[in-house]
Design an enzyme around this catalytic site. Structure first.
Site, PDB file in Angstrom:
ATOM      1  N   LYS A 223       0.817  -1.220   0.000  1.00  0.00           N
ATOM      2  CA  LYS A 223       0.000   0.000   0.000  1.00  0.00           C
ATOM      3  C   LYS A 223       0.848   1.267   0.000  1.00  0.00           C
ATOM      4  O   LYS A 223       2.051   1.241   0.264  1.00  0.00           O
ATOM      5  CB  LYS A 223      -0.999  -0.045   1.157  1.00  0.00           C
ATOM      6  CG  LYS A 223      -2.128  -1.031   0.808  1.00  0.00           C
ATOM      7  CD  LYS A 223      -3.322  -0.942   1.687  1.00  0.00           C
ATOM      8  CE  LYS A 223      -4.392  -1.913   1.112  1.00  0.00           C
ATOM      9  NZ  LYS A 223      -5.425  -2.220   2.073  1.00  0.00           N
ATOM     10  N   ARG A 264      -3.390 -10.037   4.817  1.00  0.00           N
ATOM     11  CA  ARG A 264      -3.840 -10.190   3.430  1.00  0.00           C
ATOM     12  C   ARG A 264      -2.734  -9.650   2.529  1.00  0.00           C
ATOM     13  O   ARG A 264      -2.444  -8.456   2.576  1.00  0.00           O
ATOM     14  CB  ARG A 264      -5.147  -9.402   3.242  1.00  0.00           C
ATOM     15  CG  ARG A 264      -5.750  -9.480   1.853  1.00  0.00           C
ATOM     16  CD  ARG A 264      -7.023  -8.650   1.774  1.00  0.00           C
ATOM     17  NE  ARG A 264      -7.570  -8.686   0.434  1.00  0.00           N
ATOM     18  CZ  ARG A 264      -7.129  -7.916  -0.566  1.00  0.00           C
ATOM     19  NH1 ARG A 264      -6.173  -7.040  -0.375  1.00  0.00           N
ATOM     20  NH2 ARG A 264      -7.673  -8.017  -1.776  1.00  0.00           N
TER      21      ARG A 264
HETATM   22  N1  PMM Z   1      -7.414  -3.923   0.659  1.00  0.00           N
HETATM   23  C1  PMM Z   1      -7.708  -4.030  -0.646  1.00  0.00           C
HETATM   24  C2  PMM Z   1      -8.730  -4.884  -1.086  1.00  0.00           C
HETATM   25  N2  PMM Z   1      -9.411  -5.659  -0.207  1.00  0.00           N
HETATM   26  N3  PMM Z   1      -9.781  -6.371   2.000  1.00  0.00           N
HETATM   27  C3  PMM Z   1      -9.518  -6.288   3.306  1.00  0.00           C
HETATM   28  N4  PMM Z   1     -10.200  -7.047   4.190  1.00  0.00           N
HETATM   29  N5  PMM Z   1      -8.548  -5.448   3.786  1.00  0.00           N
HETATM   30  C4  PMM Z   1      -7.824  -4.633   2.966  1.00  0.00           C
HETATM   31  O1  PMM Z   1      -6.977  -3.881   3.463  1.00  0.00           O
HETATM   32  C5  PMM Z   1      -8.099  -4.696   1.566  1.00  0.00           C
HETATM   33  C6  PMM Z   1      -9.106  -5.585   1.114  1.00  0.00           C
HETATM   34  C7  PMM Z   1      -6.949  -3.203  -1.626  1.00  0.00           C
HETATM   35  O2  PMM Z   1      -5.790  -3.878  -2.041  1.00  0.00           O
HETATM   36  P1  PMM Z   1      -5.694  -4.671  -3.440  1.00  0.00           P
HETATM   37  O3  PMM Z   1      -6.304  -3.797  -4.477  1.00  0.00           O
HETATM   38  O4  PMM Z   1      -4.266  -4.916  -3.689  1.00  0.00           O
HETATM   39  O5  PMM Z   1      -6.419  -5.967  -3.313  1.00  0.00           O
END
Ligand code: PMM
Length: 299
Positions: A223, A264
């Site tokens: 991030k 995650r």
């Molecule tokens: N961040 C993203 C997408 N889904 N879900 C949860 N539970 N927590 C997060 O911090 C989160 C998420 C954005 O990241 P990505 O686009 O790389 O998936």
């Protein structure tokens, strides 16, 4: 028809912090957009993440990067369902990353065992009822609004206290809609309506989120706050997203040491090791505390 003929699966747990591997079936996610848009490639990638140590594979069809615009429900279903189906057939534990009740229901019907809703049930009024009906674990992430405008919503008095209060309200809302509190997972929502310093403050104060007694999920992977921290010292240019995995693994170790239920991440191999380091440190700390309290009570 649900894939669970009898009981839905209980919240998965491991003897350490778990690792949730990310498969974004999107053209525009901030760090892996376009890589896994083809269902076959996405399934192969998810199974590779599982082989590298992902305890659960999170499949999302809609980008939530800052500024992203929404896609239709039909498009999200088209992207997500074949990948969930393929991963379940391949033996992986699968979660679905969606803000739509219809997508969540369809994914659970294909065998997904967890609903990861970045809006914590706020984006779709039907979501909490669907989560309750399916009986699968449900992620309540801190969220203030859709990605298109969320950067303008990062206004806090005290970010940790405000996030805890708002997550608490959302837990009450989903439990009132029928979700079993034992199925609720909380997430601080790093990067979602948060400034870089908010993200650090939330990580530093992650213990505050444990007060609900719910498992805590941490999503720091690649991030912006990590890119800014690791910016080129001469130009100030943020470190590119794909070069933030070592820093992500460092956060994974710290989150595990603080007792997070799971992290995650995009790069599973690094975090699979890192959570073991953090969890071992936590166990050693707990042993030391026990030994200290035994000495005190024997005096
Ligand atoms: N961040 C993203 C997408 N889904 N879900 C949860 N539970 N927590 C997060 O911090 C989160 C998420 C954005 O990241 P990505 O686009 O790389 O998936």
């Amino acid at each position: 028809m649900s894939a669970y003929k009898t009981m839905p699966p209980a919240l998965p747990s491991w003897d350490r912090c778990g690792v949730m591997g990310i498969v974004n079936v999107t053209p525009d996610s901030f760090s892996d957009g376009g890589l896994w848009l083809d269902a076959g490639r996405a399934v192969a990638h998810g199974l590779e993440l599982a082989a590298q140590g992902a305890d659960i594979v999170d499949v999302g069809g809609e980008s939530t990067r800052p500024g992203a615009t929404r896609i239709t429900c039909e498009e999200e279903l088209r992207r997500v369902l074949p990948v969930v189906r393929g991963l379940v057939a391949g033996g992986a534990l699968v979660s679905v990353d969606t803000m739509r009740a219809q997508v969540a229901q369809a994914a659970v019907d294909e065998g997904a065992c967890l609903i990861n809703d970045v809006s914590g049930g706020r984006a779709d009024g039907e979501m909490a009822r669907v989560a309750a009906k399916t009986g699968v674990p449900f992620v309540v992430m801190h969220w203030r609004g859709h990605s298109g405008g969320m950067d303008g919503l990062a206004d806090y008095q005290d970010v940790s206290a405000d996030v805890v209060r708002e997550v608490g309200r959302q837990i009450d809302a989903v439990v009132s809609a029928g979700v079993d509190i034992d199925n609720v997972i909380v997430d601080p929502g790093l990067g979602f309506a948060k400034s870089r310093s908010d993200d650090w403050d939330l990580l530093a104060g992650i213990d505050a989120l444990t007060q609900f007694g719910c498992p805590v999920l941490v999503g720091a992977s690649r991030k912006r706050f990590l890119g800014t921290l690791l910016a080129d010292p001469c130009s100030g240019t943020p470190r590119p997203a794909r070069e933030r995995d070592a820093a992500t693994a460092a956060v994974s170790a710290l989150a595990a040491a603080r007792g997070a239920w799971a992290v995650r991440v995009h790069d599973v191999a690094g975090s699979a090791d890192a959570v073991r380091v953090g969890s071992a440190l936590r166990e050693a700390d707990e042993r030391a505390q026990l030994a200290r309290s035994a000495v005190v009570s024997s005096h």
